[in-house]
Enzyme design. Structure first.
Site, PDB file in Angstrom:
ATOM      1  N   GLN A  30      -7.373  -5.450  10.007  1.00  0.00           N
ATOM      2  CA  GLN A  30      -6.413  -4.514  10.837  1.00  0.00           C
ATOM      3  C   GLN A  30      -6.544  -3.552  11.814  1.00  0.00           C
ATOM      4  OE1 GLN A  30      -2.659  -4.628   9.142  1.00  0.00           O
ATOM      5  NE2 GLN A  30      -3.570  -4.943   6.999  1.00  0.00           N
ATOM      6  N   ARG A  35       2.052 -11.053  10.794  1.00  0.00           N
ATOM      7  CA  ARG A  35       3.657  -9.397  10.710  1.00  0.00           C
ATOM      8  C   ARG A  35       4.989 -10.721   9.948  1.00  0.00           C
ATOM      9  NH1 ARG A  35       1.939  -5.905   9.184  1.00  0.00           N
ATOM     10  NH2 ARG A  35      -0.212  -6.609   9.446  1.00  0.00           N
ATOM     11  N   ASP A  68      -4.112   7.163   4.745  1.00  0.00           N
ATOM     12  CA  ASP A  68      -3.352   6.243   5.242  1.00  0.00           C
ATOM     13  C   ASP A  68      -4.405   5.431   6.467  1.00  0.00           C
ATOM     14  OD1 ASP A  68      -1.831   3.907   5.045  1.00  0.00           O
ATOM     15  OD2 ASP A  68      -0.064   4.770   5.260  1.00  0.00           O
ATOM     16  N   GLU A  69      -3.824   4.137   6.317  1.00  0.00           N
ATOM     17  CA  GLU A  69      -4.178   3.419   7.517  1.00  0.00           C
ATOM     18  C   GLU A  69      -5.351   4.012   8.242  1.00  0.00           C
ATOM     19  OE1 GLU A  69      -3.158   0.619   8.281  1.00  0.00           O
ATOM     20  OE2 GLU A  69      -0.743   1.187   8.549  1.00  0.00           O
ATOM     21  N   LYS A  79       1.031  -1.298   0.142  1.00  0.00           N
ATOM     22  CA  LYS A  79      -0.138   0.043  -0.211  1.00  0.00           C
ATOM     23  C   LYS A  79       1.151   1.403  -0.261  1.00  0.00           C
ATOM     24  CE  LYS A  79      -1.050   0.268   4.914  1.00  0.00           C
ATOM     25  NZ  LYS A  79      -0.116   1.558   4.913  1.00  0.00           N
ATOM     26  N   THR A  80       1.441   0.953   1.205  1.00  0.00           N
ATOM     27  CA  THR A  80       2.849   1.971   0.534  1.00  0.00           C
ATOM     28  C   THR A  80       3.548   2.795  -0.233  1.00  0.00           C
ATOM     29  OG1 THR A  80       3.709   1.566   2.715  1.00  0.00           O
ATOM     30  CG2 THR A  80       5.216   3.458   1.659  1.00  0.00           C
TER      31      THR A  80
END
Length: 735
Positions: A251, A606, A220-221, A34-35
């Site tokens: 998430q 993770r 973002d997020e 996504k980044t």
């Protein structure tokens, strides 16, 4: 040019990057890049569409994420990346309020109170509101005020919602707390967002200014936004509607910070014309890890259905292990880390141990120390919370804003200068009675020779302190922040004070002050004007994960909440038991239980290459030993993904049958295979029960104990968690 900017993006990523007009929702699964999409989308807007980077804003939640975004943009855009507005929500709002907050009556030199500062001021607010802290916990009141601010309820608005006596108590403290913040010319973290939203709502000229500035907004997020943050985004994007939000409802794990999962789930209702792009390809984890994650999250209802897949190899199977105690669990982790390091050349820095609550780190730290294994604990005492660092920062804050009462009371007698607690209390009471901030009250008392409140000795001591601070304030305008820090340490005698401290930690504490000066040098080199203001804002908005030192080869110990946004080749998740994960507090609320499942999902995702899931037969909790039942989440992992005893190479420990790869499906009814498999268990985790003395509760575990059963119940109210023998306990199953 277009091919160059979007080179290397997969079809879904390219689709997201090329959609530049109107609302866009990017549902980005873990490890889906996504980044990369956000930064390439910005580069596409600038290099292909001709949008000035000055007209683009990108906000996220951590300084670490913002820094990563800026680094990538510098590689894509070069020097033009500096024209872009990128940073955290709080940093964006702090900057907005510095520039335009005067229109809302806000002093430009306001300070930002961190958690410790807020609690200090809140304690005073409770005292002045005559609220007994033994009856009403400070943390609970603080959480209620924070929650109110997160939904844009100021004291007057909160007053309209009050329905209980407890809420009346919160209101009284809230009103006094805000009064003290205003008197100190200070804002807390929640105020930064709330005051920015109110300014944009109530000042059309300011809103138009930001509409003219920002043509494109990216968030973002997005699953972590609260009501106030979403309101801010909607206001900023209300003219052009070019708002791109990126997130993953699976998430969303910060409801305790007032994050509202409904923001991302209802985005399409708020923007019916929004384009939705799903990023489903995972570039982080092996196929076995990803399949484990997919099966874990599938039972949740509050989510957006989409497929997750990877082209990576299956990788090693998932290892599920049982230890006898948390000490043995920690030893198993350390021994496996050592094995990976010696036999498979895995770096310590590539391994992380994740857990649900901070208290679980104790056994892990002890095991690391016993084995001589270097480790870094994330979430311990933060650098900026160390006493010596807080002291020096407090001096700088009073230089910038002498009305900052929390900082003023911290340093007025540090180092000792004959201004005792009684003197300070008398002066503060006099200042309150005369409706003066403490600093102004001290000045007035000196001018009046103590006015019968302070004796001559105290007046002389206060006058010396005020003269010291006036001199430092005069010098502050002539030098950079690092040089000012040197002057503060010299004139106050703070270094000598540290070196003469009785605990023998003077050298270590002085090194921390020198480290702080290094941070000040960075700001001094970057910011010619308002260096002190910029430095204080930077240290106020820093977080634990921002200073995760990847250069040190050490095992990382970290909570699951703090691990979000990170990745490691090897992940150990410990404490996979009912009552820990999921936490006992969540078992009575389906929404909270879903969040616990999301937290487990975050931990699993993770991991890049190897995943270990550990649980213990017994665990020390609440001052006693509690039997552990394997987490219900383990039941959702398909058996074929879990290592068998022949494929899991976790070493057995002396005196313990450390059964490698024994999955949760092997657990017997008697509790983790140690009871009698044929014994019927009368209660199971999650059952609702009632007790004549303790009231209603939820079963955490029920295990065989000889011919009886030992049942652990989390009772509501003050009773807490109790362990009872079923044959003696007056328990009745509810319903």
């Amino acid at each position: 040019m277009q091919t160059d900017v979007l080179a290397g993006l997969n079809p879904a990523q390219r689709e997201a990057a090329e959609h530049i007009e109107g609302p866009l929702l990017i549902v980005a699964g873990p490890g889906s890049g996504k980044t990369r999409v956000i930064t390439h989308r910005i580069a596409y807007l600038v290099r292909v569409c001709g949008v000035s980077p000055y007209r683009i804003a990108a906000v996220t939640f951590t300084n670490k994420a913002a820094r990563e975004m800026r680094d990538r943009l510098e590689r894509l855009l070069g020097g033009r990346a500096l024209e872009l507005t990128s940073g955290t929500f709080h940093a964006f709002c702090a900057s907005l309020l510095r520039r335009d907050g005067q229109l809302a009556g806000l002093d430009r030199s306001f300070v930002i109170y961190d958690q410790e500062d807020q609690q200090s001021l809140l304690k005073r607010a409770m005292e002045e509101a005559k609220i007994d802290p033994k009856r009403y916990a400070l943390g609970s009141v603080h959480a209620a005020i924070s929650q109110a601010k997160s939904v844009l309820l100021e004291p007057a608005g909160y007053a309209t919602t009050v329905k209980s006596y407890y809420e009346e108590v919160v209101l009284r403290v809230y009103e006094r707390y805000q009064g003290l913040l205003a008197q100190s010319k200070a804002l807390d973290f929640d105020d930064l967002i709330l005051r920015a939203v109110r300014l944009l709502e109530q000042s059309p000229e300011v809103l138009e200014k930001y509409h003219s500035r920002y043509l494109h907004l990216m968030v973002d997020e997005f699953q972590d936004t609260n009501v106030a943050q979403y309101a801010l985004a909607r206001l900023l994007a209300s003219k052009y509607r070019n708002v791109c939000v990126v997130g993953d409802p699976d998430q969303s794990i910060y409801s305790w910070r007032n994050a509202d999962i409904r923001n991302i789930l209802s985005f399409q209702k708020d923007y019916p014309d929004a384009k939705v792009v799903n990023l489903g390809e995972n570039y982080r984890s092996t196929r076995n890890i990803l399949e484990t994650a997919k099966n874990l999250i599938a039972p949740n209802k509050a989510r957006i259905e989409r497929d997750l897949w990877t082209s990576k190899d299956p990788g090693p199977p998932i290892v599920v292990m049982e230890a006898h105690t948390e000490g043995e669990e920690a030893q198993m982790v350390v021994e496996e880390v050592e094995r990976l390091r010696k036999r498979e050349k895995v770096r310590l820095g590539d391994c992380a141990v994740m857990y649900r609550i901070n208290a679980q780190s104790r056994a892990l730290e002890e095991a690391c120390l016993r084995f001589g294994l270097p480790y870094r604990l994330i979430g311990g005492l933060r650098f900026y919370q160390r006493k010596e660092v807080k002291d020096v920062i407090a001096y700088l804050r009073v230089i910038q804003n002498p009305y900052d009462e929390v900082s003023l009371t911290r340093i007025i007698n540090t180092p000792p200068r004959a201004i005792g607690q009684r003197t300070l209390q008398d002066a503060a009471a006099w200042a309150r009675d005369n409706n003066l901030p403490l600093y102004a009250g001290l000045q007035a008392l000196v001018d009046r020779g103590g006015d019968g409140v302070l004796n001559a000795r105290s007046v002389a001591a206060v006058e010396r302190f005020l003269t010291l601070m006036v001199g430092l304030r005069e010098e502050a305008s002539k030098m950079g922040v690092a040089d000012l820090l040197d002057l503060v340490v010299e004139r106050t005698g703070y270094r000598q004070y540290l070196m003469e401290s009785s605990d023998g930690r003077g050298e270590e504490q002085w090194e921390n002050v020198r480290e702080l000066r290094g941070q000040a040098v960075e700001v001094q080199e970057l910011v010619e004007e308002q260096g002190l203001e910029a430095f204080l804002e930077k240290v106020a908005l820093v977080s634990d994960v921002d200073h995760l030192d990847d250069s040190k080869d050490a095992l990382t110990l970290i909570t699951l909440h703090q691990a979000k946004g990170l990745e490691f080749p090897v992940v150990f998740m410990v404490g996979m038991e009912e009552g820990l994960l999921p936490h006992a507090r969540s078992m009575d609320d389906p929404a909270e239980l879903e969040e616990e499942r999301r937290l487990c999902y975050v931990g699993v995702t993770r991991a890049q290459e190897r995943l270990y899931l550990y649980h213990a037969f017994r665990r020390s909790m609440m001052g006693g030993s509690v039997p552990g039942v394997p987490s219900r989440f383990l039941q959702d992992i398909p058996r074929e993904l879990i290592a068998t005893s022949t494929t899991a190479r976790v070493p057995s420990l002396s005196g313990m049958a450390g059964r490698p790869g024994r999955g949760p499906m092997d657990a017997t009814a008697g509790g983790n295979g140690r009871g009698t498999a044929s014994q019927a268990v009368p209660l199971k985790a999650g059952d609702h029960v009632t007790h004549k003395q303790f009231g209603e509760g939820i079963v955490v575990s029920c295990v065989a104990a000889g011919a009886d059963h030992e049942v652990t119940v989390a009772f509501k109210g003050n009773a807490g968690v109790k362990r009872l023998l079923l044959s003696f306990a007056p328990l009745e199953k509810a319903g």
